[in-house]
Structures are given as structure tokens and as C-alpha cells.
Scaffold this active site. Structure first.
Site, PDB file in Angstrom:
ATOM      1  N   GLU A 170       4.063   6.276 121.657  1.00  0.00           N
ATOM      2  CA  GLU A 170       2.913   6.939 121.118  1.00  0.00           C
ATOM      3  C   GLU A 170       3.135   8.495 121.799  1.00  0.00           C
ATOM      4  O   GLU A 170       2.611   9.394 121.129  1.00  0.00           O
ATOM      5  CB  GLU A 170       1.570   6.327 121.405  1.00  0.00           C
ATOM      6  CG  GLU A 170       0.467   6.934 120.517  1.00  0.00           C
ATOM      7  CD  GLU A 170       0.838   6.715 119.143  1.00  0.00           C
ATOM      8  OE1 GLU A 170       0.809   7.654 118.254  1.00  0.00           O
ATOM      9  OE2 GLU A 170       0.729   5.477 118.566  1.00  0.00           O
ATOM     10  N   GLU A 177       5.378  15.745 117.342  1.00  0.00           N
ATOM     11  CA  GLU A 177       4.559  16.227 116.289  1.00  0.00           C
ATOM     12  C   GLU A 177       4.078  17.578 116.632  1.00  0.00           C
ATOM     13  O   GLU A 177       3.984  18.376 115.737  1.00  0.00           O
ATOM     14  CB  GLU A 177       3.256  15.247 116.011  1.00  0.00           C
ATOM     15  CG  GLU A 177       3.918  14.086 115.130  1.00  0.00           C
ATOM     16  CD  GLU A 177       2.625  13.195 114.897  1.00  0.00           C
ATOM     17  OE1 GLU A 177       1.505  13.149 115.323  1.00  0.00           O
ATOM     18  OE2 GLU A 177       2.859  12.100 114.197  1.00  0.00           O
ATOM     19  N   GLU A 183       3.782  25.539 108.728  1.00  0.00           N
ATOM     20  CA  GLU A 183       3.967  25.025 106.996  1.00  0.00           C
ATOM     21  C   GLU A 183       4.915  23.850 106.964  1.00  0.00           C
ATOM     22  O   GLU A 183       5.674  23.465 107.814  1.00  0.00           O
ATOM     23  CB  GLU A 183       4.515  26.106 106.394  1.00  0.00           C
ATOM     24  CG  GLU A 183       5.882  26.806 106.559  1.00  0.00           C
ATOM     25  CD  GLU A 183       5.981  27.794 107.725  1.00  0.00           C
ATOM     26  OE1 GLU A 183       6.929  27.888 108.144  1.00  0.00           O
ATOM     27  OE2 GLU A 183       4.768  28.189 108.130  1.00  0.00           O
ATOM     28  N   HIS A 184       4.389  23.055 105.859  1.00  0.00           N
ATOM     29  CA  HIS A 184       5.088  21.954 105.592  1.00  0.00           C
ATOM     30  C   HIS A 184       6.732  22.238 105.152  1.00  0.00           C
ATOM     31  O   HIS A 184       6.910  23.059 104.690  1.00  0.00           O
ATOM     32  CB  HIS A 184       4.504  21.167 104.273  1.00  0.00           C
ATOM     33  CG  HIS A 184       5.122  19.998 103.985  1.00  0.00           C
ATOM     34  ND1 HIS A 184       5.090  18.753 104.542  1.00  0.00           N
ATOM     35  CD2 HIS A 184       5.828  19.854 102.842  1.00  0.00           C
ATOM     36  CE1 HIS A 184       5.772  17.898 104.032  1.00  0.00           C
ATOM     37  NE2 HIS A 184       6.241  18.304 102.965  1.00  0.00           N
ATOM     38  N   HIS A 185       7.343  21.266 105.713  1.00  0.00           N
ATOM     39  CA  HIS A 185       8.904  21.322 105.296  1.00  0.00           C
ATOM     40  C   HIS A 185       9.470  20.019 105.158  1.00  0.00           C
ATOM     41  O   HIS A 185       8.868  19.169 105.979  1.00  0.00           O
ATOM     42  CB  HIS A 185       9.666  22.019 106.526  1.00  0.00           C
ATOM     43  CG  HIS A 185      10.869  22.472 106.402  1.00  0.00           C
ATOM     44  ND1 HIS A 185      11.994  21.533 106.240  1.00  0.00           N
ATOM     45  CD2 HIS A 185      11.670  23.592 105.639  1.00  0.00           C
ATOM     46  CE1 HIS A 185      12.970  21.994 105.916  1.00  0.00           C
ATOM     47  NE2 HIS A 185      13.144  23.275 105.652  1.00  0.00           N
ATOM     48  N   LYS A 242       8.975  13.728 111.779  1.00  0.00           N
ATOM     49  CA  LYS A 242       7.532  13.177 112.214  1.00  0.00           C
ATOM     50  C   LYS A 242       7.564  11.626 111.683  1.00  0.00           C
ATOM     51  O   LYS A 242       6.905  10.888 112.272  1.00  0.00           O
ATOM     52  CB  LYS A 242       6.601  14.091 111.893  1.00  0.00           C
ATOM     53  CG  LYS A 242       6.420  15.185 112.409  1.00  0.00           C
ATOM     54  CD  LYS A 242       5.576  16.452 111.680  1.00  0.00           C
ATOM     55  CE  LYS A 242       4.076  15.990 111.993  1.00  0.00           C
ATOM     56  NZ  LYS A 242       3.382  17.311 111.326  1.00  0.00           N
ATOM     57  N   ASP A 243       7.971  11.423 110.504  1.00  0.00           N
ATOM     58  CA  ASP A 243       7.943  10.148 109.994  1.00  0.00           C
ATOM     59  C   ASP A 243       8.792   9.097 110.745  1.00  0.00           C
ATOM     60  O   ASP A 243       8.486   8.042 111.062  1.00  0.00           O
ATOM     61  CB  ASP A 243       8.266  10.056 108.444  1.00  0.00           C
ATOM     62  CG  ASP A 243       7.487  10.600 107.570  1.00  0.00           C
ATOM     63  OD1 ASP A 243       6.260  10.960 107.840  1.00  0.00           O
ATOM     64  OD2 ASP A 243       7.681  10.866 106.309  1.00  0.00           O
TER      65      ASP A 243
END
Length: 119
Positions: free
Chosen positions: A65, A72, A81-83, A90-91
Site C-alpha cells: 500500500e 500514485e 492530467e490524465h494519461h 497506477k492500475d
């Protein structure tokens, strides 16, 4: 980079644990369960090897964790921003936590089987 004392390094590590405690609900839940584990093991009295496995798995869950949170935070800082590639990384880290938790659950179940089979 200047050399740091052992105690300074320990302080930094504890600061990371504290930061994760403040921001990650799942870490708080896992830490409370890990803190309760010695009491549960003392009550169940499984063979020592199972106690050691349970405690080791609990620490691995918390470590996973912490690694996940570090990845993260770093990813969000470097690329706010999302990439898709950042999302996939991260997944993967979250998946690693999931697998360690599943392993801990299996060790817990096997410990209960052993304990109740002996009674």
C-alpha cells in the site's frame, strides 16, 4: 546529497507512513487489522510458522500500500492530467496491492483451517 543519519532516515520513513495514514483510507483499515492481528493470533494459538506467515503477510500488505501510494503521488505530480500510460501504471500498482491482499487472505484462511483441524 548530504549523508543522513540512521535516525533521520527512520524519521523520513515514519513521515511517509504518517502521510499515507492521513490520506489513504484503505491503509488505515489495513493498519488497524494488522495491529489487531497479534491479539487474534494469541487467542487462536496457531503453530508458530502460521503466526509468522500471518504477520509477514500483514506487513507485506502495508508495504504494498505504501509503494502504491508513492507511485500514485509521483505520477500525479509529474503528470497531473490524465494519461493512459500513467493510468495503466497506477492500475498495475493497485493490482499488486490486490494480489498481496488476496495472498494474505489465503494465508489467514489456511491458518484458521489448521487451528480448527487441531481442535
Amino acid at each position: 546529497m548530504a549523508k543522513r543519519s540512521f535516525m533521520q532516515s527512520v524519521g523520513d520513513a515514519l513521515a511517509g507512513v504518517a502521510a499515507t495514514w492521513r490520506t489513504q483510507r484503505s491503509f488505515r483499515i489495513q493498519a488497524v487489522l494488522a495491529a489487531a492481528l497479534p491479539v487474534i493470533l494469541a487467542w487462536l494459538r496457531p503453530p508458530l510458522v502460521f503466526s509468522a506467515l500471518c504477520l509477514t503477510m500483514a506487513m507485506l500488505v502495508l508495504a504494498a500500500e505504501l509503494f502504491n501510494t508513492a507511485l500514485e503521488r509521483l505520477a500525479d505530480h509529474l503528470h497531473p492530467e490524465h494519461h493512459p500510460a500513467i493510468g495503466a501504471a497506477k492500475d498495475c500498482a493497485a493490482g499488486a496491492v490486490l494480489l498481496v491482499c488476496a495472498g494474505a487472505g489465503l494465508v489467514g484462511i489456511l491458518t484458521l483451517v489448521v487451528v480448527f483441524a487441531e481442535r
